[in-house]
Design a protein around this motif. Structure first.
Motif, PDB file in Angstrom:
ATOM      1  N   ILE A 233      30.247 -10.451  15.360  1.00 22.01           N
ATOM      2  CA  ILE A 233      31.334  -9.665  15.229  1.00 22.01           C
ATOM      3  C   ILE A 233      32.730  -9.859  15.652  1.00 22.01           C
ATOM      4  O   ILE A 233      32.909 -10.434  16.830  1.00 22.01           O
ATOM      5  N   LYS A 234      33.562  -9.765  14.594  1.00 26.91           N
ATOM      6  CA  LYS A 234      34.903 -10.325  15.055  1.00 26.91           C
ATOM      7  C   LYS A 234      35.588  -9.505  15.582  1.00 26.91           C
ATOM      8  O   LYS A 234      35.402  -8.167  15.449  1.00 26.91           O
ATOM      9  N   THR A 235      36.633  -9.749  16.371  1.00 25.19           N
ATOM     10  CA  THR A 235      37.726  -8.984  17.124  1.00 25.19           C
ATOM     11  C   THR A 235      38.667  -8.652  16.124  1.00 25.19           C
ATOM     12  O   THR A 235      39.410  -9.431  15.448  1.00 25.19           O
ATOM     13  N   GLY A 236      39.029  -7.160  15.977  1.00 25.73           N
ATOM     14  CA  GLY A 236      39.985  -6.760  15.286  1.00 25.73           C
ATOM     15  C   GLY A 236      41.445  -7.078  16.083  1.00 25.73           C
ATOM     16  O   GLY A 236      41.607  -7.196  17.103  1.00 25.73           O
TER      17      GLY A 236
ATOM     18  N   ASP B  61      43.529  -4.414  18.027  1.00 27.21           N
ATOM     19  CA  ASP B  61      43.124  -3.325  18.932  1.00 27.21           C
ATOM     20  C   ASP B  61      42.589  -3.849  20.242  1.00 27.21           C
ATOM     21  O   ASP B  61      42.068  -3.336  21.244  1.00 27.21           O
ATOM     22  N   GLY B  62      42.762  -5.296  20.469  1.00 31.48           N
ATOM     23  CA  GLY B  62      42.453  -5.884  21.699  1.00 31.48           C
ATOM     24  C   GLY B  62      40.897  -6.039  21.902  1.00 31.48           C
ATOM     25  O   GLY B  62      40.401  -6.067  22.997  1.00 31.48           O
ATOM     26  N   GLY B  63      40.011  -5.708  20.939  1.00 31.40           N
ATOM     27  CA  GLY B  63      38.523  -5.763  21.013  1.00 31.40           C
ATOM     28  C   GLY B  63      37.850  -4.526  21.174  1.00 31.40           C
ATOM     29  O   GLY B  63      36.791  -4.489  21.453  1.00 31.40           O
TER      30      GLY B  63
ATOM     31  N   ARG C  35      32.999  -1.077  20.430  1.00 36.51           N
ATOM     32  CA  ARG C  35      32.227   0.056  19.804  1.00 36.51           C
ATOM     33  C   ARG C  35      31.259  -0.343  19.038  1.00 36.51           C
ATOM     34  O   ARG C  35      30.275   0.550  19.012  1.00 36.51           O
ATOM     35  N   LEU C  36      31.517  -1.100  18.039  1.00 34.44           N
ATOM     36  CA  LEU C  36      30.310  -1.735  17.031  1.00 34.44           C
ATOM     37  C   LEU C  36      29.148  -1.986  17.812  1.00 34.44           C
ATOM     38  O   LEU C  36      27.939  -1.582  17.594  1.00 34.44           O
ATOM     39  N   MET C  37      29.441  -2.825  18.842  1.00 36.84           N
ATOM     40  CA  MET C  37      28.198  -3.346  19.612  1.00 36.84           C
ATOM     41  C   MET C  37      27.713  -2.235  20.439  1.00 36.84           C
ATOM     42  O   MET C  37      26.410  -2.120  20.282  1.00 36.84           O
ATOM     43  N   GLU C  38      28.262  -1.243  21.224  1.00 37.45           N
ATOM     44  CA  GLU C  38      27.761  -0.295  21.541  1.00 37.45           C
ATOM     45  C   GLU C  38      26.784   0.450  20.491  1.00 37.45           C
ATOM     46  O   GLU C  38      25.682   1.122  21.027  1.00 37.45           O
TER      47      GLU C  38
ATOM     48  N   LEU D 108      37.221  -1.395   6.996  1.00 35.08           N
ATOM     49  CA  LEU D 108      37.882  -2.254   8.424  1.00 35.08           C
ATOM     50  C   LEU D 108      36.798  -2.463   9.141  1.00 35.08           C
ATOM     51  O   LEU D 108      36.842  -3.735   9.508  1.00 35.08           O
ATOM     52  N   GLU D 109      35.827  -1.609   9.520  1.00 35.17           N
ATOM     53  CA  GLU D 109      34.672  -1.821  10.643  1.00 35.17           C
ATOM     54  C   GLU D 109      33.963  -2.978   9.653  1.00 35.17           C
ATOM     55  O   GLU D 109      33.338  -3.873  10.534  1.00 35.17           O
ATOM     56  N   SER D 110      33.426  -2.728   8.441  1.00 35.85           N
ATOM     57  CA  SER D 110      32.292  -3.479   7.971  1.00 35.85           C
ATOM     58  C   SER D 110      32.908  -4.887   7.669  1.00 35.85           C
ATOM     59  O   SER D 110      32.033  -5.761   7.527  1.00 35.85           O
ATOM     60  N   SER D 111      34.131  -5.189   7.385  1.00 30.26           N
ATOM     61  CA  SER D 111      34.742  -6.386   7.541  1.00 30.26           C
ATOM     62  C   SER D 111      34.708  -7.184   8.682  1.00 30.26           C
ATOM     63  O   SER D 111      35.073  -8.529   8.499  1.00 30.26           O
ATOM     64  N   LEU D 112      34.538  -6.682   9.668  1.00 33.61           N
ATOM     65  CA  LEU D 112      34.609  -7.490  11.127  1.00 33.61           C
ATOM     66  C   LEU D 112      33.075  -7.919  11.310  1.00 33.61           C
ATOM     67  O   LEU D 112      32.839  -8.766  12.340  1.00 33.61           O
TER      68      LEU D 112
END
Length: 93
Positions: free
Chosen positions: A31-34, A37-39, A44-47, A83-87
């Motif tokens: 999972i890449k960091t956006g 947003d400072g991660g 949130r995705l990992m949660e 945005l989320e899926s590209s990370l």
């Protein structure tokens, strides 16, 4: 125990979830960091269950690929923006 995150053991190159074909099953590699947003989005995705080693599948693309994706991870289904899926980096399972 074999590492799930080691890219040298995968048969196919990593792509991002937004590029995964519909119905293809993949394994989350990273999972890449956006940048903006400072991660927070990565956390949130990992949660939600988007963690390295987990299986993921794009169920459908809404609005001919311009809208959100319907994505299954584990037993849960989510609608995700590009945005989320590209990370999320995945390799085909």
């Amino acid at each position: 125990m074999k590492s799930q995150r080691h890219p040298h053991h995968s048969k196919s190159p990593a792509i991002t979830l937004d590029k995964l074909p519909v119905r293809a099953v993949a394994t989350i590699q990273d999972i890449k960091t956006g940048h903006h947003d400072g991660g927070a989005l990565k956390r949130r995705l990992m949660e939600l269950g988007f963690v390295p080693g987990e299986r993921v599948q794009v169920l459908r693309r809404i609005f001919f690929g311009r809208g959100p994706l319907a994505v299954r991870v584990g037993t849960s289904t989510f609608a995700m923006r590009k945005l989320e899926s590209s990370l999320i980096e995945v390799v085909l399972a």
